[in-house]
Enzyme design. Structure first.
Site, PDB file in Angstrom:
ATOM      1  N   ASP A   1       0.852  -1.197   0.000  1.00 35.89           N
ATOM      2  CA  ASP A   1       0.000   0.000   0.000  1.00 35.89           C
ATOM      3  C   ASP A   1       0.879   1.235   0.000  1.00 35.89           C
ATOM      4  OD1 ASP A   1      -3.017   0.812   0.523  1.00 35.89           O
ATOM      5  OD2 ASP A   1      -1.747   2.170   1.692  1.00 35.89           O
TER       6      ASP A   1
ATOM      7  N   ASN B   1      -2.870  12.831  -4.241  1.00 38.34           N
ATOM      8  CA  ASN B   1      -3.974  13.238  -5.121  1.00 38.34           C
ATOM      9  C   ASN B   1      -4.506  14.617  -4.757  1.00 38.34           C
ATOM     10  OD1 ASN B   1      -4.242  11.180  -7.025  1.00 38.34           O
ATOM     11  ND2 ASN B   1      -5.491   9.914  -5.688  1.00 38.34           N
TER      12      ASN B   1
ATOM     13  N   HIS C   1      -4.985  14.279  -9.741  1.00 35.93           N
ATOM     14  CA  HIS C   1      -5.111  12.865 -10.093  1.00 35.93           C
ATOM     15  C   HIS C   1      -4.165  12.445 -11.214  1.00 35.93           C
ATOM     16  CE1 HIS C   1      -8.481  11.818  -7.479  1.00 35.93           C
ATOM     17  NE2 HIS C   1      -8.982  13.027  -7.751  1.00 35.93           N
TER      18      HIS C   1
ATOM     19  N   ASP D   1      -2.052   9.201 -10.863  1.00 30.05           N
ATOM     20  CA  ASP D   1      -2.017   8.106 -11.846  1.00 30.05           C
ATOM     21  C   ASP D   1      -0.578   7.762 -12.226  1.00 30.05           C
ATOM     22  OD1 ASP D   1      -4.740   8.021 -11.806  1.00 30.05           O
ATOM     23  OD2 ASP D   1      -5.038   9.026 -13.735  1.00 30.05           O
TER      24      ASP D   1
ATOM     25  N   GLU E   1      -4.806   2.427  -4.193  1.00 20.52           N
ATOM     26  CA  GLU E   1      -3.340   2.472  -4.197  1.00 20.52           C
ATOM     27  C   GLU E   1      -2.737   1.208  -3.604  1.00 20.52           C
ATOM     28  OE1 GLU E   1      -4.597   4.475  -0.290  1.00 20.52           O
ATOM     29  OE2 GLU E   1      -5.372   4.170  -2.322  1.00 20.52           O
TER      30      GLU E   1
END
Length: 241
Positions: free
Chosen positions: A116, A124, A129, A133, A159
Site C-alpha cells: 500500500d 492526489n 489525479h 495516476d 493504491e
C-alpha cells in the site's frame, strides 16, 4: 413447234466445287476460332476465378486474424487493470486460488504480499489525479521489475497492490518485500514545476499454511499491512499463520 410439243431442251451446268471447298474451309476456320475462343475464355475464367478466390481467402484470413486479435485484446482487457497494466482484482483472486491449489498438491510454500502506497490520498489532493495516476503506473512498473515469471501481481484496489509468490516461504517473501520497498523509495515522479515527488510504501507479508481459505490468507496479509502502517509506514511487517 407443232401440236404444242417442245422441240428440245437446253441444259446449263456450272462447276461449284471451288465454292463448296471454300465454304467448308471457312466453316472449319470458324469452328477452330470458336474452339480457341472458348478455350481462351475458359482459361481466363479459370485464372480469374482462381485469382478472385485467393484474394477472397486473403481477405477472410485477414478478417479472421483481426477478429482473433480483437478477442485476445478484449480477453486481456477483461482481466487487466487499465491504468497499471497489472491484473485486476477479480482475476488476481482467481489466480491466487489456483496457486493455492497447486501449492497444496505439491506441498510447496506460497506467500502473499499486500503493498500500500503511503499517504496516497495526500498526493492526489495536493498534486492532482494525473500525478496520482503517474505514481500508480510507476509503482506497478517497479513491482513488475521484481517479479519472477511464476509470480502474480494485481492492483487490489485504489493504491493497494497484491503479489502472490509461489514456491516462496515467509522469509523469502519478506526479503523480496524489502527489495521492492527499497526500489519504491528510490522511485521519483517529476512534477509540473520540475520538482521530484518521492514515494514510500508499507508491505504486509503472510505465508499460507496450506489449510485455510483464501479469505484468511488475505486477512493475515492485511493485518500485517495494518501493522506496518500503525508502526510508522515505509516498512515491511510479517505475520505467522
Amino acid at each position: 413447234m407443232q401440236g404444242g410439243s417442245p422441240a428440245g431442251m437446253i441444259a446449263i451446268s456450272s462447276d461449284i466445287t471451288d465454292e463448296v471447298v471454300a465454304k467448308e474451309h471457312d466453316l472449319r476456320v470458324n469452328i477452330v476460332y470458336a474452339v480457341v475462343a472458348f478455350i481462351l475464355i475458359e482459361v481466363m475464367l479459370f485464372f480469374g476465378i482462381n485469382f478472385a478466390t485467393r484474394k477472397l481467402q486473403e481477405v477472410i484470413e485477414g478478417k479472421v486474424s483481426h477478429i482473433e486479435e480483437l478477442n485476445e485484446y478484449l480477453e486481456e482487457q477483461a482481466v487487466t487493470d487499465g491504468l497499471t497494466g497489472l491484473h485486476n482484482h477479480r482475476f488476481f483472486i482467481e489466480r491466487l486460488g489456483e496457486e493455492m491449489h497447486r501449492a497444496q498438491r505439491s506441498c510447496s510454500p506460497l506467500t502473499l504480499l499486500m503493498v500500500d502506497l503511503d499517504h496516497f490520498k495526500q498526493v492526489n489532493d495536493t498534486h492532482g489525479h494525473l500525478v496520482g495516476d503517474a505514481v500508480l503506473e510507476e509503482s506497478a512498473r517497479v513491482i513488475r521489475k521484481h517479479m519472477r515469471i511464476a509470480d502474480e501481481a494485481g492492483r487490489y484496489g485504489g493504491e493497494e497492490f497484491s503479489v502472490a509468490l509461489p514456491d516462496t516461504d515467509l522469509e523469502g517473501g519478506e526479503m523480496l518485500a524489502e527489495r521492492l520497498l527499497q526500489s519504491l523509495r528510490e522511485m521519483s515522479i517529476t512534477l509540473p514545476d520540475g520538482s521530484e515527488l518521492l514515494i514510500t510504501a508499507s508491505v504486509g507479508v503472510a505465508q499460507w499454511n496450506g489449510r485455510e481459505e483464501i479469505s484468511m490468507l488475505i486477512d493475515h496479509a492485511d493485518k500485517a499491512l495494518y501493522e506496518a502502517k500503525r508502526s510508522g509506514r515505509n516498512r515491511v511487517c510479517r505475520v505467522e499463520m
